[in-house]
Design an enzyme around this catalytic site. Structure first.
Site, PDB file in Angstrom:
ATOM      1  N   PRO A 192       0.818  -1.434   0.121  1.00 11.02           N
ATOM      2  CA  PRO A 192      -0.122  -0.161  -0.066  1.00 11.02           C
ATOM      3  C   PRO A 192       0.777   1.289  -0.011  1.00 11.02           C
ATOM      4  O   PRO A 192       2.029   1.329   0.577  1.00 11.02           O
ATOM      5  CB  PRO A 192      -0.878  -0.135   1.351  1.00 11.02           C
ATOM      6  CG  PRO A 192      -0.560  -1.322   2.008  1.00 11.02           C
ATOM      7  CD  PRO A 192       0.738  -1.890   1.227  1.00 11.02           C
ATOM      8  N   GLU A 193       0.578   2.152  -0.645  1.00  8.74           N
ATOM      9  CA  GLU A 193       1.180   3.579  -0.823  1.00  8.74           C
ATOM     10  C   GLU A 193       0.581   4.408   0.488  1.00  8.74           C
ATOM     11  O   GLU A 193      -0.256   4.036   1.254  1.00  8.74           O
ATOM     12  CB  GLU A 193       0.997   4.409  -2.111  1.00  8.74           C
ATOM     13  CG  GLU A 193       1.514   3.209  -3.082  1.00  8.74           C
ATOM     14  CD  GLU A 193       2.284   4.239  -4.414  1.00  8.74           C
ATOM     15  OE1 GLU A 193       2.252   5.178  -4.297  1.00  8.74           O
ATOM     16  OE2 GLU A 193       2.045   3.270  -5.541  1.00  8.74           O
ATOM     17  N   LYS A 204       4.411   5.334   5.258  1.00 10.69           N
ATOM     18  CA  LYS A 204       3.603   4.003   5.134  1.00 10.69           C
ATOM     19  C   LYS A 204       3.630   3.483   6.447  1.00 10.69           C
ATOM     20  O   LYS A 204       3.136   2.392   6.799  1.00 10.69           O
ATOM     21  CB  LYS A 204       4.240   3.054   4.322  1.00 10.69           C
ATOM     22  CG  LYS A 204       4.413   3.645   2.836  1.00 10.69           C
ATOM     23  CD  LYS A 204       5.145   2.715   1.981  1.00 10.69           C
ATOM     24  CE  LYS A 204       5.327   3.098   0.694  1.00 10.69           C
ATOM     25  NZ  LYS A 204       5.958   2.320  -0.476  1.00 10.69           N
ATOM     26  N   ARG A 217      13.195  -1.850  -8.579  1.00  6.07           N
ATOM     27  CA  ARG A 217      11.415  -1.849  -8.467  1.00  6.07           C
ATOM     28  C   ARG A 217      11.491  -1.677 -10.218  1.00  6.07           C
ATOM     29  O   ARG A 217      12.366  -1.439 -11.039  1.00  6.07           O
ATOM     30  CB  ARG A 217      11.108  -0.344  -8.001  1.00  6.07           C
ATOM     31  CG  ARG A 217      11.708  -0.299  -6.532  1.00  6.07           C
ATOM     32  CD  ARG A 217      10.893  -1.289  -5.618  1.00  6.07           C
ATOM     33  NE  ARG A 217       9.685  -1.261  -5.599  1.00  6.07           N
ATOM     34  CZ  ARG A 217       9.058  -0.414  -4.780  1.00  6.07           C
ATOM     35  NH1 ARG A 217       9.655   0.257  -3.792  1.00  6.07           N
ATOM     36  NH2 ARG A 217       7.703  -0.373  -4.578  1.00  6.07           N
TER      37      ARG A 217
END
Ligand SMILES: [Zn+2]
Length: 273
Positions: free
Chosen positions: A2-3, A52, A258
């Site tokens: 989740p961001e 986060k 990423r």
């Protein structure tokens, strides 16, 4: 993972459900039993998100710190709470609602010194009104690392995840490989303001949409994007599809461990080594 907008939504929801209430806290699975015993019967004063990281603040100044990581998830509902099934790390109940947490990376009780240490190691969170974007810029301009990697570095910008990092660079027309030291102060201010606006919209909507009005499915008379991550975006997970602005096929490549997505035409300079 989740961001930050998801964590800010959770903080707001947990505040609405539990703030000001005496709560019962348990760890049906047992892995958080000692921490739950410290919090059980205390008053949950407030909640907040920092990047986060989610914090529940209690009346003895201790805080419950949660990082969902890849697999953590919450559920909640009206009392009575359901019997715990499977690996429930944390079960919390207030006056009218229950909350359940499974699979987090972190679920721990922190004293004020440890909360301060957590904040000190995190970068600036665009969703927080107390954020100081110039402190983040100081880190960016001192670095030779690509701006894409700097946006994802939680010690520089807290709460920005993969989708926002890819999308905000596209919207800025900035090559993701651009070294931090080549980012001017005005350019950073614009990036920051755009990121903040996009993330605030994410908090309001509960999903990530990054396309301008002219590029929505309705405006372009195209089918909505279908992806389990939802949302209308320019480049994220659109490899090989035409750029919504110029039609060039969207590129993908690894960076900082990423997935980086970019338009070679709209983000010139991306091809340099
Ligand atoms: Zn393009």
């Amino acid at each position: 993972m989740p961001e930050g907008h998801t964590i800010h939504r959770l903080a707001a929801r947990h505040r609405a459900l539990f703030a000001g209430q005496t709560v019962r806290v348990a760890s049906p699975q047992g892995r958080f039993a000692a921490g739950a015993a410290l919090l059980d019967g205390r008053t949950l004063v407030d909640t907040e998100a920092y990047g986060k990281h989610l914090l529940h603040h209690f009346d003895d100044e201790s805080a419950l710190h949660i990082h969902l990581g890849l697999y953590g998830r919450f559920a909640d509902g009206e009392l009575p709470a359901p019997a715990p099934v499977g690996q429930v790390r944390l079960q919390l109940s207030g006056a009218r609602h229950w909350l359940e947490l499974r699979g987090p990376t972190a679920c721990e009780v922190l004293d004020p010194a440890l909360v301060a240490a957590l904040r000190a190691r995190l970068g600036q969170d665009p969703l927080r009104d107390d954020a100081r974007p110039r402190l983040a810029y100081d880190r960016v301009v001192a670095s030779g690392r690509p701006v894409f990697a700097l946006l994802l570095d939680q010690t520089v910008v807290a709460g920005c995840g993969l989708i926002y990092a890819n999308e905000v660079l596209f919207r800025a027309g900035l090559a993701p490989v651009t070294p931090g030291r080549e980012i001017g102060a005005r350019c950073w201010d614009e990036l920051w303001d755009d990121l903040r606006a996009l993330m605030k919209e994410g908090v309001a909507r509960g999903r990530i949409d990054t396309v301008h009005t002219a590029h929505t499915p309705e405006a372009m008379r195209r089918a909505p994007r279908v992806d389990r991550h939802g949302g209308e975006v320019y480049v994220y997970r659109r490899t090989g599809q035409p750029c919504l602005i110029c039609g060039t096929a969207v590129s993908r490549g690894p960076m900082a461990g990423r997935n980086l997505y970019w338009c070679p035409t709209c983000q010139p300079g991306s091809e340099r080594p």
